[in-house]
Design a protein around this motif. Sequence first.
Motif, mmCIF file in Angstrom:
data_model
loop_
_atom_site.group_PDB
_atom_site.id
_atom_site.type_symbol
_atom_site.label_atom_id
_atom_site.label_comp_id
_atom_site.label_asym_id
_atom_site.label_seq_id
_atom_site.Cartn_x
_atom_site.Cartn_y
_atom_site.Cartn_z
ATOM 1 N N LEU A 1 48.297 30.264 -51.208
ATOM 2 C CA LEU A 1 48.914 29.267 -52.250
ATOM 3 C C LEU A 1 47.766 28.190 -52.550
ATOM 4 N N VAL A 2 47.130 29.096 -53.442
ATOM 5 C CA VAL A 2 46.550 27.954 -54.384
ATOM 6 C C VAL A 2 47.435 29.245 -55.520
ATOM 7 N N HIS A 3 47.363 30.669 -55.385
ATOM 8 C CA HIS A 3 48.016 31.454 -56.791
ATOM 9 C C HIS A 3 49.103 31.501 -56.804
ATOM 10 N N GLY A 4 49.523 31.314 -55.199
ATOM 11 C CA GLY A 4 51.289 31.522 -55.113
ATOM 12 C C GLY A 4 52.744 29.978 -55.346
ATOM 13 N N ASN A 5 52.066 29.057 -54.908
ATOM 14 C CA ASN A 5 52.453 27.771 -55.106
ATOM 15 C C ASN A 5 51.654 27.007 -55.813
ATOM 16 N N ARG B 1 55.060 24.010 -43.930
ATOM 17 C CA ARG B 1 56.769 23.829 -44.577
ATOM 18 C C ARG B 1 55.632 22.293 -45.382
ATOM 19 N N ARG B 2 54.879 21.785 -44.942
ATOM 20 C CA ARG B 2 54.297 20.750 -45.614
ATOM 21 C C ARG B 2 53.379 20.483 -46.448
ATOM 22 N N VAL B 3 52.380 22.100 -46.181
ATOM 23 C CA VAL B 3 51.468 22.211 -47.149
ATOM 24 C C VAL B 3 51.818 22.763 -48.118
ATOM 25 N N GLU B 4 52.711 23.784 -47.753
ATOM 26 C CA GLU B 4 53.647 24.944 -49.103
ATOM 27 C C GLU B 4 54.294 23.734 -50.375
ATOM 28 N N ALA B 5 54.749 22.222 -49.135
ATOM 29 C CA ALA B 5 56.035 21.773 -50.107
ATOM 30 C C ALA B 5 55.783 20.696 -51.940
ATOM 31 N N LEU B 6 54.206 20.347 -50.941
ATOM 32 C CA LEU B 6 53.435 19.503 -51.466
ATOM 33 C C LEU B 6 52.784 20.104 -52.471
ATOM 34 N N LEU B 7 52.316 21.665 -52.650
ATOM 35 C CA LEU B 7 51.615 22.012 -53.673
ATOM 36 C C LEU B 7 52.947 22.736 -54.271
ATOM 37 N N LEU B 8 54.145 23.097 -53.927
ATOM 38 C CA LEU B 8 54.929 23.109 -54.985
ATOM 39 C C LEU B 8 55.223 22.169 -55.981
ATOM 40 N N SER B 9 55.023 21.331 -55.686
ATOM 41 C CA SER B 9 56.155 19.792 -55.956
ATOM 42 C C SER B 9 54.745 19.077 -57.104
ATOM 43 N N VAL B 10 53.463 19.594 -56.821
ATOM 44 C CA VAL B 10 52.220 19.303 -57.003
ATOM 45 C C VAL B 10 52.568 20.512 -58.799
ATOM 46 N N HIS B 11 52.713 21.695 -58.568
ATOM 47 C CA HIS B 11 52.795 22.910 -59.637
ATOM 48 C C HIS B 11 54.050 22.296 -60.389
ATOM 49 N N GLN C 1 62.039 27.233 -43.188
ATOM 50 C CA GLN C 1 62.366 28.646 -42.076
ATOM 51 C C GLN C 1 60.371 28.528 -41.454
ATOM 52 N N LEU C 2 59.579 27.930 -42.409
ATOM 53 C CA LEU C 2 58.284 27.444 -41.617
ATOM 54 C C LEU C 2 58.024 26.443 -40.739
ATOM 55 N N PRO C 3 56.856 26.742 -40.252
ATOM 56 C CA PRO C 3 56.614 25.487 -39.224
ATOM 57 C C PRO C 3 55.911 24.045 -39.481
ATOM 58 N N MET D 1 56.113 29.701 -56.914
ATOM 59 C CA MET D 1 55.853 30.386 -55.487
ATOM 60 C C MET D 1 55.820 30.651 -54.438
ATOM 61 N N SER D 2 56.915 29.858 -54.208
ATOM 62 C CA SER D 2 56.475 30.307 -52.395
ATOM 63 C C SER D 2 55.717 31.460 -51.726
ATOM 64 N N SER D 3 54.120 31.009 -51.277
ATOM 65 C CA SER D 3 53.079 32.180 -50.837
ATOM 66 C C SER D 3 54.048 32.769 -49.181
ATOM 67 N N GLY D 4 53.986 31.759 -48.498
ATOM 68 C CA GLY D 4 54.891 31.916 -46.943
ATOM 69 C C GLY D 4 56.385 32.759 -47.677
ATOM 70 N N TRP D 5 57.035 32.613 -48.474
ATOM 71 C CA TRP D 5 58.381 33.498 -49.086
ATOM 72 C C TRP D 5 58.191 35.226 -48.825
ATOM 73 N N TRP D 6 57.099 34.768 -50.145
ATOM 74 C CA TRP D 6 56.869 36.220 -50.399
ATOM 75 C C TRP D 6 55.949 37.110 -49.517
#
Length: 344
Positions: free
Chosen positions: A101-105, A192-202, A186-188, A110-115
């Motif tokens: 999550l840190v290195h991807g999102n 989804r909330r965690v990934e979206a937050l980190l992508l937004s911060v990036h 597509q994520l639970p 980039m979404s680590s879940g998607w990757w």
Amino acid sequence: MSLATAPSPRTKGSEFAPLLRQVKEAGLLERRTGWYTRGIALNLVALAALAAGVLAFDGSWWVLFLALPLAVLHARTAFVGHDAGHAQIADNRRLHRAIGLVHGNLLIGMSSGWWNDKHNRHHANPNHVEKDPDVGVGALVWTQRQAAEREGFARWLTRHQAGLFFPMLLLEGIALKITGWQYLKQLPANERRVEALLLSVHFLGYVAFLLIAMSPMLALTFALLHHALFGLHLGMSFAPNHKGMEMPHEGDGREWGHLRRQVLTSRNVRGGAVTDWMLGGLNYQIEHHLFPNMPRPNLRRAQAMVRDHCASLGLPYVETGIVESYRQALAYMHEVGEPLRATA
């Protein structure tokens, strides 16, 4: 299911079992946490130093020269996320998730879940026409049957895809981020909330930093150049690995075990320490596919074992130089588009 929890290939009575036993006895599947800790720390320090360098240029257009090292460091960051997805770093599932999550999102957007989802399916069935998402129909196609179904602009694109391959990689850095955002639904809900937050911060942090360091026009130019070089570097790291190798498909009568499924569809890239560093260990594609959770620094040590085992079975083990690997991949893409050029 993440790569870290993917089931191990069945080995009892298989061609793969003796090789797996040899690798285990050599300790090559043991974690190299210290190696990764040093590498991650150095990469973070380099990113911080580069950020300071961007500020030091004080809005000068000369700052564009830093887009290249930033693209290289972002690729290094992506390689760490890739290895975390394969559980190569430590014996801790949550730690791998956090590193991904840190290195991807967070760091590259980039979404680590998607990757992990996409890459997991690729590893399970590499180059399989119906099952590997990396050879599905997209901007490029990988079989003449796929090519025959193209129409309009896509048909023109396929006719010229070999020549357009590297220019199209310049768009890959942005495409990876857009695709990651699209995948979030597509994520639970909690993931989804965690990934979206980190992508937004990036995204907000990246934009804010550039606007603080330089004018809006220069910031836009820097961002476009950085993402173009990042996509090119990342694409060039993955492109040599499978293109032009065997492509199994449903109904072809081939029932390969784990060893043949991974070896016959993969190509290694010959080289030394610089190649290892620039390609993030992906130049040992055969070893990586046979042992996806093997720590990156152990892949070189496993190579002789894998090569000798393949030779004992009369199994082709393909390894080329970096330029030849691109030549073979581009030649294959050119061949895929040949029927369309013949009827143009």
